[in-house]
Design an enzyme around this catalytic site. Structure first.
Site, PDB file in Angstrom:
ATOM      1  N   ALA A  82       0.974  -1.406  -0.362  1.00  0.00           N
ATOM      2  CA  ALA A  82      -0.076  -0.156  -0.248  1.00  0.00           C
ATOM      3  C   ALA A  82       1.228   1.299  -0.301  1.00  0.00           C
ATOM      4  O   ALA A  82       1.449   1.505   0.869  1.00  0.00           O
ATOM      5  CB  ALA A  82      -0.863  -0.279   0.899  1.00  0.00           C
ATOM      6  N   THR A 125      11.160   0.543  -3.743  1.00  0.00           N
ATOM      7  CA  THR A 125      11.162   1.373  -5.295  1.00  0.00           C
ATOM      8  C   THR A 125      12.614   1.104  -5.499  1.00  0.00           C
ATOM      9  O   THR A 125      13.392   1.782  -4.856  1.00  0.00           O
ATOM     10  CB  THR A 125      10.263   2.428  -5.496  1.00  0.00           C
ATOM     11  OG1 THR A 125      11.208   2.470  -6.554  1.00  0.00           O
ATOM     12  CG2 THR A 125      10.621   3.218  -4.243  1.00  0.00           C
ATOM     13  N   ASP A 126      12.951   0.955  -6.291  1.00  0.00           N
ATOM     14  CA  ASP A 126      14.461   1.800  -6.967  1.00  0.00           C
ATOM     15  C   ASP A 126      14.936   2.980  -7.376  1.00  0.00           C
ATOM     16  O   ASP A 126      16.193   3.734  -6.809  1.00  0.00           O
ATOM     17  CB  ASP A 126      15.465   0.999  -8.639  1.00  0.00           C
ATOM     18  CG  ASP A 126      14.559   1.291  -9.463  1.00  0.00           C
ATOM     19  OD1 ASP A 126      13.454   2.287  -9.293  1.00  0.00           O
ATOM     20  OD2 ASP A 126      14.305   1.695 -10.430  1.00  0.00           O
ATOM     21  N   GLU A 127      13.760   3.884  -6.859  1.00  0.00           N
ATOM     22  CA  GLU A 127      13.752   5.577  -6.836  1.00  0.00           C
ATOM     23  C   GLU A 127      14.286   6.102  -5.727  1.00  0.00           C
ATOM     24  O   GLU A 127      14.852   6.621  -5.720  1.00  0.00           O
ATOM     25  CB  GLU A 127      12.344   6.486  -7.016  1.00  0.00           C
ATOM     26  CG  GLU A 127      11.849   5.769  -8.138  1.00  0.00           C
ATOM     27  CD  GLU A 127      11.317   6.449  -8.648  1.00  0.00           C
ATOM     28  OE1 GLU A 127      10.458   7.529  -7.988  1.00  0.00           O
ATOM     29  OE2 GLU A 127       9.996   5.754  -9.900  1.00  0.00           O
ATOM     30  N   TYR A 153       8.148  11.349  -3.360  1.00  0.00           N
ATOM     31  CA  TYR A 153       7.146   9.693  -3.649  1.00  0.00           C
ATOM     32  C   TYR A 153       8.567   9.219  -3.227  1.00  0.00           C
ATOM     33  O   TYR A 153       8.383   9.012  -2.557  1.00  0.00           O
ATOM     34  CB  TYR A 153       6.960  10.058  -4.830  1.00  0.00           C
ATOM     35  CG  TYR A 153       7.179   8.342  -5.286  1.00  0.00           C
ATOM     36  CD1 TYR A 153       6.019   7.378  -4.710  1.00  0.00           C
ATOM     37  CD2 TYR A 153       8.058   7.542  -5.937  1.00  0.00           C
ATOM     38  CE1 TYR A 153       6.274   5.956  -4.714  1.00  0.00           C
ATOM     39  CE2 TYR A 153       7.492   6.188  -6.466  1.00  0.00           C
ATOM     40  CZ  TYR A 153       7.535   5.678  -5.575  1.00  0.00           C
ATOM     41  OH  TYR A 153       7.308   4.156  -5.490  1.00  0.00           O
ATOM     42  N   LYS A 157       9.347   6.748   0.185  1.00  0.00           N
ATOM     43  CA  LYS A 157       9.226   5.486   0.216  1.00  0.00           C
ATOM     44  C   LYS A 157      10.953   5.364   1.079  1.00  0.00           C
ATOM     45  O   LYS A 157      11.320   4.228   1.729  1.00  0.00           O
ATOM     46  CB  LYS A 157       9.769   5.134  -1.287  1.00  0.00           C
ATOM     47  CG  LYS A 157       8.797   5.162  -2.100  1.00  0.00           C
ATOM     48  CD  LYS A 157       7.721   3.777  -1.519  1.00  0.00           C
ATOM     49  CE  LYS A 157       7.439   2.759  -1.079  1.00  0.00           C
ATOM     50  NZ  LYS A 157       6.121   1.737  -1.321  1.00  0.00           N
ATOM     51  N   TYR A 210       7.631  13.364 -22.041  1.00  0.00           N
ATOM     52  CA  TYR A 210       8.227  14.417 -20.682  1.00  0.00           C
ATOM     53  C   TYR A 210       9.355  15.193 -22.108  1.00  0.00           C
ATOM     54  O   TYR A 210      10.003  13.141 -21.770  1.00  0.00           O
ATOM     55  CB  TYR A 210       8.475  14.083 -19.734  1.00  0.00           C
ATOM     56  CG  TYR A 210       7.152  13.484 -19.159  1.00  0.00           C
ATOM     57  CD1 TYR A 210       6.092  14.026 -19.526  1.00  0.00           C
ATOM     58  CD2 TYR A 210       6.785  13.313 -17.401  1.00  0.00           C
ATOM     59  CE1 TYR A 210       4.958  13.100 -18.666  1.00  0.00           C
ATOM     60  CE2 TYR A 210       5.464  12.832 -17.441  1.00  0.00           C
ATOM     61  CZ  TYR A 210       4.862  13.103 -17.492  1.00  0.00           C
ATOM     62  OH  TYR A 210       3.357  13.440 -16.770  1.00  0.00           O
TER      63      TYR A 210
END
Ligand code: NAD
Ligand code: DAU
Length: 340
Positions: A82, A125-127, A153, A157, A210
């Site tokens: 979530a 996440t890899d971010e 974001y 995370k 973009y």
């Protein structure tokens, strides 16, 4: 064995629910989801009548509701999918990202401490590693790469990841974390690159790329991600982080052209629009650890996965047409209406 999954009405969580029902029909599976704009009960329709499956509508930030559920179900393993997951929305309104992604994670882990679990798995996440330069194709994210986030974001995370590791060190909570690259596949919400381009192309609408479209993402078929999470939550070492990715780097513009070709649509639909603020240039995962420790390797080649995905959107128009006909229209107008 009871597994509790949060965010199971979303893209990856939904695919994980279907994967788990097929692979472990004898296990009990509980799905908690707040059903935000990104949660869709029709994604779970095929398993709703399964006696070993239960859906509970709840917010992971709602401590009382989550504790009540733990008291009733006593999960052995908790997997937290979530989250608010869309970078562009986090740039518009960071607050809900901090609430759900950090405070929601805290509530889930507090419940795990209070009632006891064998594993709390955080889907990350890899971010969290930031980005890599385009002119250094030799560089990859490893589990040792420093956290260096770009967007609200990814910062939320990363905050959650640090909290998960702190709960392990401070309270001894048996945790694991996986950090995956970009997923694609069925049930992907059409605000994200691949499903948005498929839906727009099918409707002969402009395809908004973009910047110059040169940003690189490392794409993985969602089922391969589900298999990796299943391995990590059962066999991965407690307290460890595992990167997940399949060495499948692609430029955005090449993906969009590939979608045009597959759907027999003209590339003249491609429209270059203003870049995302703080836009990460390149993500690339080194998955050596999960491969050597747990034997995981991606199974679906991109050429096959993208064909399967496009076919799924052609075969399941009612799923995404219902989404784009509602509140999504306002979102689209706000994000793309004046974006030149
Ligand atoms: P998604 O946006 O499609 O789904 C998120 C789900 O979480 C939705 O069903 C939503 O209703 C639910 N949710 C949101 N807030 C909630 C709350 N407060 N309480 C309960 N439920 C809530 O997201 P996704 O793309 O499936 O991503 C799932 C997870 O995987 C996220 O944690 C994301 O950070 C991570 N991740 C995603 C990708 C990707 O490519 N999509 C890659 C790596 C990691
Ligand atoms: O890397 C994992 C991450 O992948 C996850 O943690 C996120 O939850 C998930 O949303 C995804 O983030 P991205 O920002 O990479 O995905 P998105 O689909 O939003 O964008 C992919 C690339 O395409 C990115 O470079 C921006 C670009 N893009 C996106 C959209 C929606 C466009 O050019 N046009 C668009 O309309």
């Amino acid at each position: 064995m009871t597994v509790l999954v949060t965010g199971g009405a979303g893209f990856i969580g939904g695919n994980f629910v279907h994967f788990m029902r097929k692979k472990y029909p004898e296990e009990r599976l509980i799905c908690v989801d707040k059903l935000t704009y990104a949660g869709n009960l029709s994604t779970l329709a095929p398993v709703m009548d399964d006696p070993n499956f239960r859906f509970v509508k709840a917010d992971i930030c709602d401590r009382e509701a989550i504790y009540k559920l733990f008291e009733a179900e006593h999960p052995d393993i908790v997997v937290n999918f979530a989250a608010e997951s869309h970078v562009d929305r986090s740039i518009e309104n960071p607050e809900i990202f901090l609430k759900t992604n950090i405070l929601g994670t805290q509530v889930m882990m507090d419940a795990c401490r209070k009632y006891g679990v064998t594993r709390y798995h955080q889907v990350s996440t890899d971010e969290v590693y930031g980005d890599l330069p385009l002119d250094r194709p030799d560089l990859f994210f490893t589990e040792e790469t420093p956290i260096h986030t770009s967007s609200p974001y990814s910062s939320s995370k990363a905050g959650a990841d640090l909290l998960v590791l702190a709960y392990h060190r401070t309270y001894g909570l048996p945790v694991s974390i996986s950090r995956c690259s970009n997923n694609y596949g069925p049930y992907h919400f059409p605000e994200k690159l691949i499903p948005l381009m498929i839906a727009n192309a099918l409707n002969d609408k402009p395809l908004p790329v973009y910047g110059e479209g040169l940003n690189v993402r490392d794409w993985l078929y969602v089922e391969d991600h589900c298999k990796a999470i299943d391995l990590v939550m059962r066999n991965g070492r407690v307290g460890e982080v595992y990167n997940i990715g399949g060495h499948n780097e692609m430029r955005n513009i090449d993906i969009v052209k590939m979608i045009c070709k597959a759907l027999d649509k003209p590339e003249s639909l491609i429209t270059y629009v203003a870049d995302r603020k703080g836009h990460d240039m390149r993500y690339a995962i080194d998955p050596t650890k999960i491969h050597t420790e747990l034997g995981w390797l991606p199974e679906t080649k991109f050429e096959d996965g993208i064909q399967k995905t496009i076919q799924w959107y052609l075969d399941n128009k009612e799923w995404w047409e219902e989404i784009i006909s509602g509140e999504y229209q306002n979102y689209y107008e706000k994000m793309y209406g004046n974006r030149s």
